[in-house]
Design an enzyme around this catalytic site. Structure first.
Site, PDB file in Angstrom:
ATOM      1  N   SER A  82       0.772  -1.326   0.013  1.00  0.00           N
ATOM      2  CA  SER A  82       0.129   0.008  -0.040  1.00  0.00           C
ATOM      3  C   SER A  82       0.680   1.346   0.127  1.00  0.00           C
ATOM      4  CB  SER A  82      -1.035   0.142   1.269  1.00  0.00           C
ATOM      5  OG  SER A  82      -0.065   0.103   2.188  1.00  0.00           O
ATOM      6  N   THR A  97       1.147  -8.824  -5.243  1.00  0.00           N
ATOM      7  CA  THR A  97      -0.036  -8.922  -4.327  1.00  0.00           C
ATOM      8  C   THR A  97      -1.193  -8.349  -5.057  1.00  0.00           C
ATOM      9  OG1 THR A  97       1.183  -9.368  -2.086  1.00  0.00           O
ATOM     10  CG2 THR A  97      -0.797  -8.128  -2.383  1.00  0.00           C
ATOM     11  N   THR A 126      -8.381   2.722  -4.298  1.00  0.00           N
ATOM     12  CA  THR A 126      -7.852   4.125  -4.066  1.00  0.00           C
ATOM     13  C   THR A 126      -8.393   5.068  -4.911  1.00  0.00           C
ATOM     14  OG1 THR A 126      -5.644   5.274  -3.723  1.00  0.00           O
ATOM     15  CG2 THR A 126      -5.840   3.301  -5.021  1.00  0.00           C
ATOM     16  N   ASP A 127      -8.357   6.402  -4.511  1.00  0.00           N
ATOM     17  CA  ASP A 127      -8.563   7.461  -5.274  1.00  0.00           C
ATOM     18  C   ASP A 127      -7.256   7.791  -6.471  1.00  0.00           C
ATOM     19  OD1 ASP A 127      -6.545   8.367  -3.679  1.00  0.00           O
ATOM     20  OD2 ASP A 127      -7.707  10.328  -3.144  1.00  0.00           O
ATOM     21  N   GLU A 128      -6.080   6.999  -6.076  1.00  0.00           N
ATOM     22  CA  GLU A 128      -4.715   7.365  -6.899  1.00  0.00           C
ATOM     23  C   GLU A 128      -4.946   6.624  -8.357  1.00  0.00           C
ATOM     24  OE1 GLU A 128      -1.008   6.853  -4.793  1.00  0.00           O
ATOM     25  OE2 GLU A 128      -1.749   7.553  -2.953  1.00  0.00           O
ATOM     26  N   TYR A 152       2.216   1.656  -7.622  1.00  0.00           N
ATOM     27  CA  TYR A 152       1.154   1.223  -6.528  1.00  0.00           C
ATOM     28  C   TYR A 152      -0.187   1.410  -7.094  1.00  0.00           C
ATOM     29  CZ  TYR A 152      -2.280   2.203  -3.124  1.00  0.00           C
ATOM     30  OH  TYR A 152      -3.493   2.031  -2.417  1.00  0.00           O
ATOM     31  N   LYS A 156      -2.985  -1.048  -8.521  1.00  0.00           N
ATOM     32  CA  LYS A 156      -4.491  -1.203  -7.970  1.00  0.00           C
ATOM     33  C   LYS A 156      -5.392  -0.920  -9.095  1.00  0.00           C
ATOM     34  CE  LYS A 156      -5.625  -1.263  -4.162  1.00  0.00           C
ATOM     35  NZ  LYS A 156      -6.026  -1.994  -3.059  1.00  0.00           N
ATOM     36  N   LEU A 192       2.205   9.506   6.027  1.00  0.00           N
ATOM     37  CA  LEU A 192       2.830  10.874   6.395  1.00  0.00           C
ATOM     38  C   LEU A 192       2.307  11.210   7.968  1.00  0.00           C
ATOM     39  CD1 LEU A 192       3.894  13.830   5.789  1.00  0.00           C
ATOM     40  CD2 LEU A 192       1.439  14.344   5.147  1.00  0.00           C
TER      41      LEU A 192
HETATM   42  P1  NAD Z   1      -1.332  -1.747   5.206  1.00  0.00           P
HETATM   43  O1  NAD Z   1      -0.088  -1.728   4.227  1.00  0.00           O
HETATM   44  O2  NAD Z   1      -1.455  -1.002   6.316  1.00  0.00           O
HETATM   45  O3  NAD Z   1      -2.117  -3.133   5.374  1.00  0.00           O
HETATM   46  C1  NAD Z   1      -2.106  -4.039   4.170  1.00  0.00           C
HETATM   47  C2  NAD Z   1      -2.086  -5.600   4.640  1.00  0.00           C
HETATM   48  O4  NAD Z   1      -2.211  -6.357   3.815  1.00  0.00           O
HETATM   49  C3  NAD Z   1      -0.926  -5.623   5.822  1.00  0.00           C
HETATM   50  O5  NAD Z   1      -1.355  -6.311   6.990  1.00  0.00           O
HETATM   51  C4  NAD Z   1      -0.195  -6.887   5.051  1.00  0.00           C
HETATM   52  O6  NAD Z   1       0.341  -7.803   5.817  1.00  0.00           O
HETATM   53  C5  NAD Z   1      -1.327  -7.577   4.278  1.00  0.00           C
HETATM   54  N1  NAD Z   1      -0.937  -8.232   3.182  1.00  0.00           N
HETATM   55  C6  NAD Z   1       0.072  -7.563   1.945  1.00  0.00           C
HETATM   56  N2  NAD Z   1       0.039  -8.426   1.007  1.00  0.00           N
HETATM   57  C7  NAD Z   1      -0.642  -9.730   1.282  1.00  0.00           C
HETATM   58  C8  NAD Z   1      -0.773 -10.997   0.791  1.00  0.00           C
HETATM   59  N3  NAD Z   1      -0.145 -11.240  -0.413  1.00  0.00           N
HETATM   60  N4  NAD Z   1      -1.568 -11.847   1.521  1.00  0.00           N
HETATM   61  C9  NAD Z   1      -2.312 -11.576   2.695  1.00  0.00           C
HETATM   62  N5  NAD Z   1      -2.103 -10.368   3.300  1.00  0.00           N
HETATM   63  C10 NAD Z   1      -1.243  -9.395   2.711  1.00  0.00           C
HETATM   64  O7  NAD Z   1      -2.519  -1.139   4.127  1.00  0.00           O
HETATM   65  P2  NAD Z   1      -3.793  -0.167   4.322  1.00  0.00           P
HETATM   66  O8  NAD Z   1      -3.414   1.374   4.502  1.00  0.00           O
HETATM   67  O9  NAD Z   1      -4.696  -0.491   5.650  1.00  0.00           O
HETATM   68  O10 NAD Z   1      -4.745  -0.252   2.998  1.00  0.00           O
HETATM   69  C11 NAD Z   1      -5.619  -1.340   2.977  1.00  0.00           C
HETATM   70  C12 NAD Z   1      -6.107  -1.389   1.681  1.00  0.00           C
HETATM   71  O11 NAD Z   1      -6.750  -0.207   1.415  1.00  0.00           O
HETATM   72  C13 NAD Z   1      -5.220  -1.427   0.464  1.00  0.00           C
HETATM   73  O12 NAD Z   1      -5.831  -2.309  -0.500  1.00  0.00           O
HETATM   74  C14 NAD Z   1      -5.058   0.075   0.096  1.00  0.00           C
HETATM   75  O13 NAD Z   1      -4.969   0.018  -1.552  1.00  0.00           O
HETATM   76  C15 NAD Z   1      -6.439   0.625   0.076  1.00  0.00           C
HETATM   77  N6  NAD Z   1      -6.567   1.998   0.568  1.00  0.00           N
HETATM   78  C16 NAD Z   1      -5.527   2.463   1.352  1.00  0.00           C
HETATM   79  C17 NAD Z   1      -5.715   4.044   1.885  1.00  0.00           C
HETATM   80  C18 NAD Z   1      -4.956   4.641   2.727  1.00  0.00           C
HETATM   81  O14 NAD Z   1      -4.928   5.827   2.926  1.00  0.00           O
HETATM   82  N7  NAD Z   1      -4.118   3.861   3.668  1.00  0.00           N
HETATM   83  C19 NAD Z   1      -6.808   4.788   1.154  1.00  0.00           C
HETATM   84  C20 NAD Z   1      -7.472   4.191   0.116  1.00  0.00           C
HETATM   85  C21 NAD Z   1      -7.448   2.777  -0.248  1.00  0.00           C
HETATM   86  O1  DAU Z   2      -4.817   8.547  -1.744  1.00  0.00           O
HETATM   87  C1  DAU Z   2      -5.073   7.182  -1.210  1.00  0.00           C
HETATM   88  C2  DAU Z   2      -3.539   6.519  -0.843  1.00  0.00           C
HETATM   89  O2  DAU Z   2      -3.147   7.269   0.304  1.00  0.00           O
HETATM   90  C3  DAU Z   2      -3.591   5.170  -0.474  1.00  0.00           C
HETATM   91  O3  DAU Z   2      -4.062   4.513  -1.856  1.00  0.00           O
HETATM   92  C4  DAU Z   2      -2.181   4.728  -0.233  1.00  0.00           C
HETATM   93  O4  DAU Z   2      -2.228   3.354  -0.040  1.00  0.00           O
HETATM   94  C5  DAU Z   2      -1.769   5.509   0.993  1.00  0.00           C
HETATM   95  O5  DAU Z   2      -0.224   5.227   1.297  1.00  0.00           O
HETATM   96  C6  DAU Z   2      -1.921   7.068   0.684  1.00  0.00           C
HETATM   97  O6  DAU Z   2      -0.876   7.467  -0.403  1.00  0.00           O
HETATM   98  P1  DAU Z   2      -0.016   8.713  -0.428  1.00  0.00           P
HETATM   99  O7  DAU Z   2       1.106   8.530  -1.192  1.00  0.00           O
HETATM  100  O8  DAU Z   2      -0.871   9.892  -0.548  1.00  0.00           O
HETATM  101  O9  DAU Z   2       0.311   8.844   1.167  1.00  0.00           O
HETATM  102  P2  DAU Z   2       1.553   9.107   2.086  1.00  0.00           P
HETATM  103  O10 DAU Z   2       1.263   9.156   3.614  1.00  0.00           O
HETATM  104  O11 DAU Z   2       2.783   8.284   1.829  1.00  0.00           O
HETATM  105  O12 DAU Z   2       1.962  10.656   1.666  1.00  0.00           O
HETATM  106  C7  DAU Z   2       0.798  11.787   1.704  1.00  0.00           C
HETATM  107  C8  DAU Z   2       1.525  12.820   1.191  1.00  0.00           C
HETATM  108  O13 DAU Z   2       2.738  13.429   2.173  1.00  0.00           O
HETATM  109  C9  DAU Z   2       2.256  12.844  -0.097  1.00  0.00           C
HETATM  110  O14 DAU Z   2       1.906  14.035  -0.992  1.00  0.00           O
HETATM  111  C10 DAU Z   2       3.601  12.598   0.153  1.00  0.00           C
HETATM  112  C11 DAU Z   2       3.909  13.508   1.202  1.00  0.00           C
HETATM  113  N1  DAU Z   2       4.981  12.894   2.153  1.00  0.00           N
HETATM  114  C12 DAU Z   2       4.925  11.714   2.674  1.00  0.00           C
HETATM  115  C13 DAU Z   2       6.219  11.163   3.763  1.00  0.00           C
HETATM  116  C14 DAU Z   2       5.664   9.696   4.052  1.00  0.00           C
HETATM  117  C15 DAU Z   2       5.878  13.764   2.756  1.00  0.00           C
HETATM  118  O15 DAU Z   2       6.001  14.984   2.296  1.00  0.00           O
HETATM  119  N2  DAU Z   2       6.873  13.276   3.654  1.00  0.00           N
HETATM  120  C16 DAU Z   2       6.803  12.041   3.879  1.00  0.00           C
HETATM  121  O16 DAU Z   2       7.863  11.656   4.804  1.00  0.00           O
END
Ligand code: NAD
Ligand code: DAU
Length: 347
Positions: A82, A97, A126-128, A152, A156, A192
């Site tokens: 992720s 994965t 995700t919105d990405e 990434y 997705k 972040l």
């Molecule tokens: P995360 O990285 O915290 O958790 C991912 C989990 O998936 C982990 O526990 C990891 O062990 C497990 N995993 C990875 N590969 C695997 C595999 N092959 N088999 C079984 N388990 C596996 O991620 P998150 O931030 O909780 O995101 C969860 C989902 O939501 C993702 O699909 C991500 O794309 C989506 N998403 C995340 C965000 C965000 O802001 N974090 C926003 C929108 C969508």
């Molecule tokens: O938009 C949804 C996505 O948000 C999810 O699909 C992803 O799983 C999740 O990781 C997240 O992606 P981003 O790349 O937006 O999140 P991140 O927290 O890595 O970064 C948020 C913003 O902050 C981005 O513009 C990069 C910036 N950043 C990030 C880190 C880790 C910094 O400026 N400094 C940093 O150290």
């Protein structure tokens, strides 16, 4: 009974905790890679309504066995690689994965669906996948074209396309949610907001990529989980739904908000937390702006976020202050190696 994948990660763990609290039984499949932390599920220890299975979503035999044994009414698919920065350093695992793993789940779901017609498959995306917006562009809607820019988001997007095709071709009742940036309890400090809190409390630099004016739309994780619950119950099969917090912030605004809360709740011995802000080299291909139009979720399902950025962030900062032991465990192991790898290329 539902099968949750990735339920020891950030959003999946929050979802599993909430679902069990609401009376659901959850089978939780997670390989416990670097981002999976069983400590997040400690509140479910000994609870018969939570069955944890350590395994890979790409292990089709295991997935087949779990479906046959538990006959879930749905799979809620969170498991993924992720983190965008990690996908830049090593895209292979993301394809494995996010694409191949999702394909394996879909194949087993297709077979299972033959004899379980009330089954649903919810792809948590995700919105990405929509790419990057200009400063004045309208927010992404469900009909915005896919234009992913990082390994990434491309992985997705590929998975989302497979999910769509399994509905169109095989009639599998699928739902796809595209959500904006989440924050809240149990998020690993590689993303972040928890990274800022973690580094600030350690007196370390708060790294801001580039000019810090990239914009993200922030949503408190519990609001995302509630949206997914509503979708599972009342979403229309074959459709996609945008989820967002209607809360666009530049990264500098996020840093300022986190520092302000820490100054109030946990003041430094001398100086202010914002003194630690350090601009570092930008992320390659860094998307400038994401924004989600979540009006379909509101209109069709009556969902809207309960938390504002201010209330959700306050809860989050408090949670990290109160849960230093969780942070210590989550940042042991390979965490320091990652920090060195990612931030040494930025100095
Ligand atoms: P995360 O990285 O915290 O958790 C991912 C989990 O998936 C982990 O526990 C990891 O062990 C497990 N995993 C990875 N590969 C695997 C595999 N092959 N088999 C079984 N388990 C596996 O991620 P998150 O931030 O909780 O995101 C969860 C989902 O939501 C993702 O699909 C991500 O794309 C989506 N998403 C995340 C965000 C965000 O802001 N974090 C926003 C929108 C969508
Ligand atoms: O938009 C949804 C996505 O948000 C999810 O699909 C992803 O799983 C999740 O990781 C997240 O992606 P981003 O790349 O937006 O999140 P991140 O927290 O890595 O970064 C948020 C913003 O902050 C981005 O513009 C990069 C910036 N950043 C990030 C880190 C880790 C910094 O400026 N400094 C940093 O150290």
């Amino acid at each position: 009974m539902i099968l949750v994948t990735g339920g020891a990660g950030f959003i999946g763990a929050n979802f599993a905790l909430g679902a069990v609290r609401n009376g659901e039984t959850v089978v939780n499949l997670d390989k416990l890679g670097y981002a999976g932390h069983l400590e997040s599920l400690a509140a479910l220890d000994g609870n018969p309504r939570h069955v944890f299975v350590k395994g890979d979503i790409g292990d089709r035999e295991l997935v087949r066995k779990l479906l046959a044994q538990h006959r879930p009414r749905a799979i809620v698919h969170f498991a993924a690689e992720s983190h965008v920065d990690r996908s830049i350093h090593g895209p292979g695992e993301f394809v494995q994965t996010n694409v191949v793993g999702t394909f394996a789940l879909l194949e087993e779901s297709r077979n299972f669906f033959q004899n379980h017609k009330d089954f649903r498959f919810l792809q948590v995306s995700t919105d990405e996948v929509f790419g990057s917006l200009g400063e004045t562009d309208a927010a992404f809607t469900e009909t915005s074209p896919y234009a992913p820019n990082s390994p990434y988001s491309a992985s997705k997007a590929a998975a989302d396309h497979l999910v769509r095709a399994y509905h169109h071709t095989y009639g599998l009742p699928t739902l796809i949610s595209n959500c904006s940036n989440n924050y809240g309890p149990f998020q690993l400090p590689e993303k972040l907001i928890p990274l800022l809190i973690h580094n600030a409390l350690a007196g370390e630099a708060l790294p801001v990529y580039g000019d810090g004016k990239n914009v993200r739309d922030w949503l408190y994780v519990e609001d995302h989980c509630n949206a997914l619950g509503a979708l599972l119950e009342r979403g229309a099969a074959g459709e996609t739904y945008n989820i967002g917090g209607n809360s666009e912030k530049t990264n500098l605004e996020v840093v300022e908000a986190v520092c302000g809360l820490l100054d109030e709740l946990h003041p430094r011995a001398s100086g202010r937390y914002r003194d630690l802000v350090t601009h570092v080299k930008d992320r390659p291909g860094h998307d400038r702006r994401y924004a989600m139009d979540a009006s379909k979720m509101r209109r069709r399902l009556g969902w809207q976020p309960a938390e504002s950025f201010a209330t959700g962030l306050r809860k989050t900062v408090r949670w990290y202050l109160d849960n230093a032991e969780w942070v210590r465990q989550a940042t042991s192991g390979g965490y320091q190696d990652w920090v060195e790898k990612n931030y040494s290329v930025r100095s």
